[in-house]
Design a protein around this motif. Structure first.
Motif, mmCIF file in Angstrom:
data_model
loop_
_atom_site.group_PDB
_atom_site.id
_atom_site.type_symbol
_atom_site.label_atom_id
_atom_site.label_comp_id
_atom_site.label_asym_id
_atom_site.label_seq_id
_atom_site.Cartn_x
_atom_site.Cartn_y
_atom_site.Cartn_z
ATOM 1 N N VAL A 141 -42.066 -4.805 114.184
ATOM 2 C CA VAL A 141 -42.771 -6.017 113.747
ATOM 3 C C VAL A 141 -41.852 -6.844 112.858
ATOM 4 O O VAL A 141 -41.716 -8.060 113.034
ATOM 5 C CB VAL A 141 -44.079 -5.665 112.995
ATOM 6 C CG1 VAL A 141 -44.649 -6.878 112.277
ATOM 7 C CG2 VAL A 141 -45.103 -5.093 113.958
ATOM 8 N N ASP A 182 -38.449 -6.671 112.509
ATOM 9 C CA ASP A 182 -37.226 -7.091 113.206
ATOM 10 C C ASP A 182 -37.471 -8.262 114.150
ATOM 11 O O ASP A 182 -36.589 -9.094 114.348
ATOM 12 C CB ASP A 182 -36.624 -5.933 113.998
ATOM 13 C CG ASP A 182 -36.039 -4.842 113.111
ATOM 14 O OD1 ASP A 182 -36.047 -5.003 111.870
ATOM 15 O OD2 ASP A 182 -35.590 -3.823 113.663
ATOM 16 N N SER A 183 -38.671 -8.332 114.716
ATOM 17 C CA SER A 183 -38.957 -9.410 115.667
ATOM 18 C C SER A 183 -39.096 -10.776 114.986
ATOM 19 O O SER A 183 -39.068 -11.803 115.654
ATOM 20 C CB SER A 183 -40.235 -9.093 116.455
ATOM 21 O OG SER A 183 -41.378 -9.200 115.628
ATOM 22 N N GLN A 184 -39.227 -10.787 113.665
ATOM 23 C CA GLN A 184 -39.477 -12.036 112.940
ATOM 24 C C GLN A 184 -38.391 -12.443 111.955
ATOM 25 O O GLN A 184 -38.351 -13.599 111.540
ATOM 26 C CB GLN A 184 -40.774 -11.905 112.133
ATOM 27 C CG GLN A 184 -41.988 -11.595 112.956
ATOM 28 C CD GLN A 184 -43.171 -11.417 112.051
ATOM 29 O OE1 GLN A 184 -43.770 -12.398 111.647
ATOM 30 N NE2 GLN A 184 -43.477 -10.188 111.700
ATOM 31 N N ILE A 185 -37.532 -11.521 111.565
ATOM 32 C CA ILE A 185 -36.620 -11.753 110.453
ATOM 33 C C ILE A 185 -35.165 -11.777 110.920
ATOM 34 O O ILE A 185 -34.692 -10.800 111.499
ATOM 35 C CB ILE A 185 -36.774 -10.643 109.377
ATOM 36 C CG1 ILE A 185 -38.235 -10.427 108.998
ATOM 37 C CG2 ILE A 185 -35.901 -10.934 108.166
ATOM 38 C CD1 ILE A 185 -38.937 -11.604 108.391
ATOM 39 N N TYR A 202 -32.328 -8.749 110.081
ATOM 40 C CA TYR A 202 -33.312 -7.717 109.754
ATOM 41 C C TYR A 202 -32.708 -6.384 109.348
ATOM 42 O O TYR A 202 -33.290 -5.652 108.577
ATOM 43 C CB TYR A 202 -34.278 -7.512 110.919
ATOM 44 C CG TYR A 202 -33.600 -7.217 112.230
ATOM 45 C CD1 TYR A 202 -33.154 -5.956 112.534
ATOM 46 C CD2 TYR A 202 -33.392 -8.232 113.165
ATOM 47 C CE1 TYR A 202 -32.535 -5.685 113.738
ATOM 48 C CE2 TYR A 202 -32.779 -7.973 114.368
ATOM 49 C CZ TYR A 202 -32.350 -6.699 114.644
ATOM 50 O OH TYR A 202 -31.736 -6.446 115.827
ATOM 51 N N ALA A 238 -43.750 -9.913 105.335
ATOM 52 C CA ALA A 238 -44.172 -10.214 106.706
ATOM 53 C C ALA A 238 -45.575 -9.663 106.936
ATOM 54 O O ALA A 238 -45.759 -8.446 107.033
ATOM 55 C CB ALA A 238 -43.191 -9.616 107.714
ATOM 56 N N PHE A 250 -48.889 -8.435 108.834
ATOM 57 C CA PHE A 250 -49.104 -7.881 110.165
ATOM 58 C C PHE A 250 -50.545 -7.442 110.342
ATOM 59 O O PHE A 250 -51.246 -7.171 109.372
ATOM 60 C CB PHE A 250 -48.120 -6.740 110.476
ATOM 61 C CG PHE A 250 -48.405 -5.438 109.758
ATOM 62 C CD1 PHE A 250 -49.131 -4.430 110.381
ATOM 63 C CD2 PHE A 250 -47.916 -5.211 108.489
ATOM 64 C CE1 PHE A 250 -49.376 -3.223 109.733
ATOM 65 C CE2 PHE A 250 -48.154 -4.013 107.830
ATOM 66 C CZ PHE A 250 -48.883 -3.018 108.460
ATOM 67 N N SER A 273 -48.994 -5.705 114.865
ATOM 68 C CA SER A 273 -48.346 -6.886 115.434
ATOM 69 C C SER A 273 -48.246 -7.961 114.352
ATOM 70 O O SER A 273 -49.010 -7.953 113.382
ATOM 71 C CB SER A 273 -49.153 -7.407 116.621
ATOM 72 O OG SER A 273 -50.445 -7.800 116.208
ATOM 73 N N PRO A 274 -47.286 -8.893 114.497
ATOM 74 C CA PRO A 274 -47.139 -9.957 113.496
ATOM 75 C C PRO A 274 -48.448 -10.726 113.297
ATOM 76 O O PRO A 274 -49.207 -10.932 114.240
ATOM 77 C CB PRO A 274 -46.071 -10.862 114.102
ATOM 78 C CG PRO A 274 -45.295 -9.971 115.021
ATOM 79 C CD PRO A 274 -46.306 -8.995 115.574
ATOM 80 N N THR A 292 -46.555 -16.080 109.192
ATOM 81 C CA THR A 292 -45.165 -16.438 108.943
ATOM 82 C C THR A 292 -44.622 -15.642 107.755
ATOM 83 O O THR A 292 -45.219 -15.667 106.678
ATOM 84 C CB THR A 292 -45.056 -17.945 108.637
ATOM 85 O OG1 THR A 292 -45.635 -18.671 109.720
ATOM 86 C CG2 THR A 292 -43.615 -18.365 108.431
ATOM 87 N N PRO A 293 -43.515 -14.943 107.941
ATOM 88 C CA PRO A 293 -42.904 -14.220 106.819
ATOM 89 C C PRO A 293 -42.430 -15.191 105.744
ATOM 90 O O PRO A 293 -42.083 -16.340 106.031
ATOM 91 C CB PRO A 293 -41.712 -13.510 107.456
ATOM 92 C CG PRO A 293 -42.005 -13.476 108.907
ATOM 93 C CD PRO A 293 -42.812 -14.712 109.190
#
Length: 152
Positions: A24, A26-29, A32, A71, A73, A79-80, A83-84
């Protein structure tokens, strides 16, 4: 005795949950891999127990440069959920420990986060609640926060 609705704690469950949270995050940052992670929560209940309305965060932190990425979730689906937000020396308005392991952080743009980090946290997954054991990560994060709290 463990309640029927909660699966017993096992190192395999915790490792699997940590991997899911890492995905979760790594997919946004960007960058990461530079962050250590802990799972945090914010419960509307004063006793801090799991409840409807509890918010969950993957909190990424790193010592150099000193910063936090929060982040949100969805705990049931892991799941995300938003917004982080990054908190560092350039945008930190405040960081305080409200009570042991309960923090409030804010940015200069007005984003404020209240969260709690514990050595173990119950996550209400779709297939039943599971407990994430993060004792070593918790200890490192506590040491990190002691330093981070001096920034503001």
């Amino acid at each position: 005795m463990t309640p029927a609705s909660i699966s017993p704690i096992s190192p395999q469950d915790s490792a699997h949950l940590k991997n899911m949270l890492r995905q979760v995050f790594d997919s946004q940052i960007p960058n990461y891999g530079d962050y250590n992670l802990v799972c945090a929560s914010r419960s509307p209940l004063s006793d801090g127990g799991p409840a409807s309305g509890t918010e969950y965060y993957v909190v990424g932190y790193r010592w150099q440069p000193l910063e936090i990425m929060i982040a949100p979730f969805e705990a049931d689906e892991v799941s995300p959920a938003g917004t982080p937000v990054e908190l560092n020396m350039t945008n930190l308005s405040h960081a305080v420990e409200l009570a042991r392991d309960h923090y409030e952080t804010g940015t200069s743009t007005g984003a404020v986060f209240y969260f709690e980090v514990q050595p173990a946290i119950e996550l209400p997954l779709l297939d039943g609640a599971r407990t994430l054991v993060q004792r070593e990560d918790y200890e490192d994060f506590s040491a990190f926060m002691t330093q981070f709290l001096t920034l503001d």
